[in-house]
Write a protein that holds these residues in place. Sequence first.
Motif, PDB file in Angstrom:
ATOM      1  N   GLU A  88       0.776  -1.161   0.004  1.00  0.00           N
ATOM      2  CA  GLU A  88       0.089   0.133  -0.043  1.00  0.00           C
ATOM      3  C   GLU A  88       0.984   1.141   0.031  1.00  0.00           C
ATOM      4  OE1 GLU A  88      -3.235   0.078  -0.210  1.00  0.00           O
ATOM      5  OE2 GLU A  88      -4.103  -1.817   0.785  1.00  0.00           O
ATOM      6  N   ARG A  89       0.268   2.407  -0.386  1.00  0.00           N
ATOM      7  CA  ARG A  89       0.972   3.550  -0.303  1.00  0.00           C
ATOM      8  C   ARG A  89       0.373   4.103   1.229  1.00  0.00           C
ATOM      9  NH1 ARG A  89       2.923   7.326  -3.414  1.00  0.00           N
ATOM     10  NH2 ARG A  89       2.193   9.001  -2.489  1.00  0.00           N
ATOM     11  N   CYS A  90       1.114   4.406   2.050  1.00  0.00           N
ATOM     12  CA  CYS A  90       0.710   4.487   3.381  1.00  0.00           C
ATOM     13  C   CYS A  90       1.635   5.654   4.054  1.00  0.00           C
ATOM     14  CB  CYS A  90       0.692   3.259   4.081  1.00  0.00           C
ATOM     15  SG  CYS A  90       2.370   2.454   4.363  1.00  0.00           S
ATOM     16  N   PHE A  91       1.266   6.033   5.531  1.00  0.00           N
ATOM     17  CA  PHE A  91       2.258   6.423   6.155  1.00  0.00           C
ATOM     18  C   PHE A  91       2.305   5.405   7.305  1.00  0.00           C
ATOM     19  CE2 PHE A  91      -0.828   9.757   4.756  1.00  0.00           C
ATOM     20  CZ  PHE A  91       0.181  10.655   4.290  1.00  0.00           C
ATOM     21  N   LEU A  92       3.508   5.474   8.233  1.00  0.00           N
ATOM     22  CA  LEU A  92       3.747   4.561   9.114  1.00  0.00           C
ATOM     23  C   LEU A  92       3.659   5.101  10.317  1.00  0.00           C
ATOM     24  CD1 LEU A  92       3.806   1.631   8.429  1.00  0.00           C
ATOM     25  CD2 LEU A  92       6.193   1.484   8.372  1.00  0.00           C
ATOM     26  N   PRO A  93       3.013   5.672  11.054  1.00  0.00           N
ATOM     27  CA  PRO A  93       3.205   6.349  12.319  1.00  0.00           C
ATOM     28  C   PRO A  93       3.738   5.597  13.376  1.00  0.00           C
ATOM     29  CG  PRO A  93       0.728   6.240  11.962  1.00  0.00           C
ATOM     30  CD  PRO A  93       1.770   5.775  10.682  1.00  0.00           C
ATOM     31  N   ILE A  94       4.407   6.055  14.527  1.00  0.00           N
ATOM     32  CA  ILE A  94       4.926   5.256  15.529  1.00  0.00           C
ATOM     33  C   ILE A  94       3.938   5.565  16.862  1.00  0.00           C
ATOM     34  CG2 ILE A  94       6.716   4.971  17.430  1.00  0.00           C
ATOM     35  CD1 ILE A  94       8.619   5.477  14.823  1.00  0.00           C
ATOM     36  N   HIS A  95       3.696   4.420  17.256  1.00  0.00           N
ATOM     37  CA  HIS A  95       2.672   4.832  18.537  1.00  0.00           C
ATOM     38  C   HIS A  95       3.528   4.019  19.710  1.00  0.00           C
ATOM     39  CE1 HIS A  95      -1.219   5.131  16.349  1.00  0.00           C
ATOM     40  NE2 HIS A  95      -0.456   4.508  15.386  1.00  0.00           N
ATOM     41  N   VAL A  96       3.331   4.660  20.961  1.00  0.00           N
ATOM     42  CA  VAL A  96       3.872   4.132  22.089  1.00  0.00           C
ATOM     43  C   VAL A  96       2.773   4.133  23.304  1.00  0.00           C
ATOM     44  CG1 VAL A  96       5.897   4.411  23.935  1.00  0.00           C
ATOM     45  CG2 VAL A  96       6.096   5.046  21.621  1.00  0.00           C
ATOM     46  N   TYR A  97       2.608   2.983  23.908  1.00  0.00           N
ATOM     47  CA  TYR A  97       1.578   2.905  24.701  1.00  0.00           C
ATOM     48  C   TYR A  97       2.115   2.473  26.225  1.00  0.00           C
ATOM     49  CZ  TYR A  97      -1.917   3.427  20.969  1.00  0.00           C
ATOM     50  OH  TYR A  97      -2.562   3.933  20.112  1.00  0.00           O
ATOM     51  N   ASP A  98       1.533   2.504  27.211  1.00  0.00           N
ATOM     52  CA  ASP A  98       2.027   1.963  28.490  1.00  0.00           C
ATOM     53  C   ASP A  98       1.359   0.415  28.548  1.00  0.00           C
ATOM     54  OD1 ASP A  98       1.900   1.188  31.261  1.00  0.00           O
ATOM     55  OD2 ASP A  98       1.951   3.180  31.905  1.00  0.00           O
ATOM     56  N   ARG A 113      -2.563   3.329  28.234  1.00  0.00           N
ATOM     57  CA  ARG A 113      -2.279   4.651  28.122  1.00  0.00           C
ATOM     58  C   ARG A 113      -1.693   5.067  27.118  1.00  0.00           C
ATOM     59  NH1 ARG A 113      -1.526   6.532  34.503  1.00  0.00           N
ATOM     60  NH2 ARG A 113      -3.760   6.092  35.166  1.00  0.00           N
ATOM     61  N   PRO A 114      -1.992   5.893  26.337  1.00  0.00           N
ATOM     62  CA  PRO A 114      -1.110   6.454  25.323  1.00  0.00           C
ATOM     63  C   PRO A 114       0.162   7.222  25.683  1.00  0.00           C
ATOM     64  CG  PRO A 114      -3.381   7.695  24.850  1.00  0.00           C
ATOM     65  CD  PRO A 114      -3.250   6.644  26.125  1.00  0.00           C
ATOM     66  N   VAL A 115       1.553   6.872  25.168  1.00  0.00           N
ATOM     67  CA  VAL A 115       2.639   7.959  25.713  1.00  0.00           C
ATOM     68  C   VAL A 115       2.910   8.701  24.565  1.00  0.00           C
ATOM     69  CG1 VAL A 115       4.682   7.574  26.421  1.00  0.00           C
ATOM     70  CG2 VAL A 115       3.263   5.928  26.975  1.00  0.00           C
ATOM     71  N   ALA A 116       3.097   8.311  23.610  1.00  0.00           N
ATOM     72  CA  ALA A 116       3.438   9.358  22.331  1.00  0.00           C
ATOM     73  C   ALA A 116       3.061   8.695  21.105  1.00  0.00           C
ATOM     74  CB  ALA A 116       4.807   9.316  22.197  1.00  0.00           C
TER      75      ALA A 116
END
Length: 119
Positions: free
Chosen positions: A46-56, A61-64
């Motif tokens: 796919e053509r895409c974005f690949l965002p980074i997710h960080v969770y506790d 809980r989302p961290v970043a």
Amino acid sequence: MTGAMVEIYCRSYASPPDAVTLDIDDTCDVAHGNQQMALFNAHYDERCFLPIHVYDAANARPVAMLFRPGKTPSGEEVRGHVRRMVRRIRTHWPDTRITIRGDSHYGRPEVMHGARPTA
């Protein structure tokens, strides 16, 4: 915005925890059209974005979150993101033991050699 999320996350605790485990991963965000930074990723086909997710890991809980192009991050890129995030967390929790958990491209030598043991 990523820095603000880390601040909100740290303030969501009444007192600094003894230890936290942070899960880091990216996710395919399919792009429809010719948006800037949307790249073809062969893994997702796919053509895409690949965002980074960080969770506790203990409470989800989302961290970043970090918006980024649709390519696998290099070890140097990951090391920079992790360092900045940990530095921000350390301003609130200097003695908390922080464990970062992620899949293979988050465990590259550039990341592991750039890591320092935590308290």
